[in-house]
Motif scaffolding. Structure first.
Motif, PDB file in Angstrom:
ATOM      1  N   ALA A 154      32.863 -13.190  -8.104  1.00 51.00           N
ATOM      2  CA  ALA A 154      33.331 -13.542  -9.447  1.00 51.00           C
ATOM      3  C   ALA A 154      33.039 -14.995  -9.813  1.00 51.00           C
ATOM      4  O   ALA A 154      32.979 -15.335 -10.998  1.00 51.00           O
ATOM      5  N   GLU A 155      32.844 -15.856  -8.813  1.00 53.89           N
ATOM      6  CA  GLU A 155      32.556 -17.274  -9.076  1.00 53.89           C
ATOM      7  C   GLU A 155      31.064 -17.556  -9.208  1.00 53.89           C
ATOM      8  O   GLU A 155      30.662 -18.709  -9.348  1.00 53.89           O
ATOM      9  N   GLY A 156      30.235 -16.524  -9.107  1.00 51.60           N
ATOM     10  CA  GLY A 156      28.795 -16.713  -9.247  1.00 51.60           C
ATOM     11  C   GLY A 156      28.087 -17.069  -7.950  1.00 51.60           C
ATOM     12  O   GLY A 156      26.925 -17.458  -7.968  1.00 51.60           O
ATOM     13  N   VAL A 157      28.789 -16.952  -6.832  1.00 50.01           N
ATOM     14  CA  VAL A 157      28.181 -17.218  -5.527  1.00 50.01           C
ATOM     15  C   VAL A 157      27.463 -15.955  -5.069  1.00 50.01           C
ATOM     16  O   VAL A 157      28.072 -14.882  -4.992  1.00 50.01           O
ATOM     17  N   VAL A 158      26.174 -16.080  -4.778  1.00 54.97           N
ATOM     18  CA  VAL A 158      25.351 -14.937  -4.385  1.00 54.97           C
ATOM     19  C   VAL A 158      25.061 -15.001  -2.892  1.00 54.97           C
ATOM     20  O   VAL A 158      24.531 -16.001  -2.398  1.00 54.97           O
ATOM     21  N   GLU A 159      25.404 -13.927  -2.204  1.00 55.43           N
ATOM     22  CA  GLU A 159      25.051 -13.787  -0.798  1.00 55.43           C
ATOM     23  C   GLU A 159      23.797 -12.931  -0.691  1.00 55.43           C
ATOM     24  O   GLU A 159      23.700 -11.885  -1.334  1.00 55.43           O
ATOM     25  N   ILE A 160      22.836 -13.392   0.094  1.00 53.39           N
ATOM     26  CA  ILE A 160      21.734 -12.511   0.477  1.00 53.39           C
ATOM     27  C   ILE A 160      22.335 -11.656   1.585  1.00 53.39           C
ATOM     28  O   ILE A 160      22.416 -12.069   2.738  1.00 53.39           O
ATOM     29  N   LEU A 161      22.825 -10.495   1.191  1.00 55.17           N
ATOM     30  CA  LEU A 161      23.606  -9.639   2.079  1.00 55.17           C
ATOM     31  C   LEU A 161      22.744  -9.076   3.200  1.00 55.17           C
ATOM     32  O   LEU A 161      23.135  -9.090   4.365  1.00 55.17           O
ATOM     33  N   TYR A 162      21.576  -8.573   2.842  1.00 61.66           N
ATOM     34  CA  TYR A 162      20.601  -8.095   3.825  1.00 61.66           C
ATOM     35  C   TYR A 162      19.223  -8.534   3.379  1.00 61.66           C
ATOM     36  O   TYR A 162      18.921  -8.554   2.185  1.00 61.66           O
ATOM     37  N   PHE A 163      18.399  -8.865   4.353  1.00 63.90           N
ATOM     38  CA  PHE A 163      17.036  -9.301   4.086  1.00 63.90           C
ATOM     39  C   PHE A 163      16.211  -8.996   5.322  1.00 63.90           C
ATOM     40  O   PHE A 163      16.640  -9.259   6.446  1.00 63.90           O
TER      41      PHE A 163
ATOM     42  N   GLN B 180       0.823  -1.211   0.000  1.00 58.00           N
ATOM     43  CA  GLN B 180       0.000   0.000   0.000  1.00 58.00           C
ATOM     44  C   GLN B 180       0.864   1.270   0.000  1.00 58.00           C
ATOM     45  O   GLN B 180       0.589   2.232   0.708  1.00 58.00           O
ATOM     46  N   GLY B 181       1.916   1.251  -0.793  1.00 58.15           N
ATOM     47  CA  GLY B 181       2.780   2.412  -0.961  1.00 58.15           C
ATOM     48  C   GLY B 181       3.875   2.552   0.068  1.00 58.15           C
ATOM     49  O   GLY B 181       4.779   3.377  -0.092  1.00 58.15           O
ATOM     50  N   ALA B 182       3.845   1.765   1.136  1.00 60.08           N
ATOM     51  CA  ALA B 182       4.858   1.851   2.191  1.00 60.08           C
ATOM     52  C   ALA B 182       5.933   0.783   1.975  1.00 60.08           C
ATOM     53  O   ALA B 182       5.663  -0.293   1.449  1.00 60.08           O
ATOM     54  N   VAL B 183       7.143   1.091   2.416  1.00 60.63           N
ATOM     55  CA  VAL B 183       8.231   0.109   2.357  1.00 60.63           C
ATOM     56  C   VAL B 183       7.948  -0.964   3.403  1.00 60.63           C
ATOM     57  O   VAL B 183       7.904  -0.681   4.603  1.00 60.63           O
ATOM     58  N   ALA B 184       7.742  -2.186   2.932  1.00 64.55           N
ATOM     59  CA  ALA B 184       7.451  -3.302   3.831  1.00 64.55           C
ATOM     60  C   ALA B 184       8.707  -4.097   4.164  1.00 64.55           C
ATOM     61  O   ALA B 184       8.771  -4.761   5.196  1.00 64.55           O
ATOM     62  N   GLY B 185       9.719  -4.039   3.303  1.00 62.55           N
ATOM     63  CA  GLY B 185      10.956  -4.782   3.513  1.00 62.55           C
ATOM     64  C   GLY B 185      11.868  -4.644   2.318  1.00 62.55           C
ATOM     65  O   GLY B 185      11.564  -3.907   1.370  1.00 62.55           O
ATOM     66  N   TYR B 186      12.976  -5.344   2.368  1.00 66.07           N
ATOM     67  CA  TYR B 186      13.918  -5.287   1.255  1.00 66.07           C
ATOM     68  C   TYR B 186      14.910  -6.437   1.337  1.00 66.07           C
ATOM     69  O   TYR B 186      14.987  -7.146   2.337  1.00 66.07           O
TER      70      TYR B 186
END
Length: 166
Positions: free
Chosen positions: A92-101, A79-85
């Motif tokens: 470089a090796e394609g490893v992805v960290e969910i840095l913040y959640f 509803q227009g408000a920031v609920a999360g992110y």
């Protein structure tokens, strides 16, 4: 009391145990990088959990993190408000960290955590060249955080116990 840090990962996109996004929750990638927005999101979501490690960062430090090519940010709106992110950081090796959640405190308990984490995992695996996705959380985080990560298909691969200083 000691703090336990949990490291979780996922080796294949087929491991995602998804939870559908509610119709009234939208998730948008910030395609124009704005380190000020990330600083705001970090404070908004992290404040209840004492995320303090980056509060003293300079503009240059924030810019260096956010503007690197392997960094991406998504914001959830209700509803227009920031609920999360969430922020993803790929090496470089394609490893992805969910840095913040996380969710903004006003949206705790509304069932948004599982769907937003599903989106984060799908975003990570949709990034061409991703080989693995990982995240860490700790016993100081939201009481449902670890269970949410595990419910979405992430598995603990390491635990670290840090004893509190006397």
């Amino acid at each position: 009391m000691s703090t336990i840090t949990y490291y979780l990962d996922m080796q294949r996109p087929e491991q995602i145990i998804g939870k559908p996004l509610p119709a009234d929750l939208s998730v948008v990638e910030c395609q124009h990088k704005q380190y000020q927005l990330n600083r705001f999101l970090y404070q908004l979501v992290g404040e209840p959990w004492q995320w303090t490690d980056k509060l003293s960062w300079s503009d240059a430090q924030w810019r260096a993190l956010i503007e690197q090519p392997g960094h991406r940010t998504w914001v959830a709106y209700y509803q227009g408000a920031v609920a999360g992110y969430y922020e993803l950081l790929r090496d470089a090796e394609g490893v992805v960290e969910i840095l913040y959640f996380g969710l903004a405190e006003a949206f705790f308990g509304q069932g948004f955590g599982g769907p937003l984490l599903t989106q984060a995992l799908q975003s990570a695996w949709a990034w061409p060249g991703t080989t693995r996705v990982w995240v860490h959380t700790c016993s100081l985080d939201h009481p449902s955080a670890l269970a949410n990560y595990q419910a979405r298909g992430l598995r603990i691969y390491r635990e670290e116990v840090e004893a509190e200083a006397p």
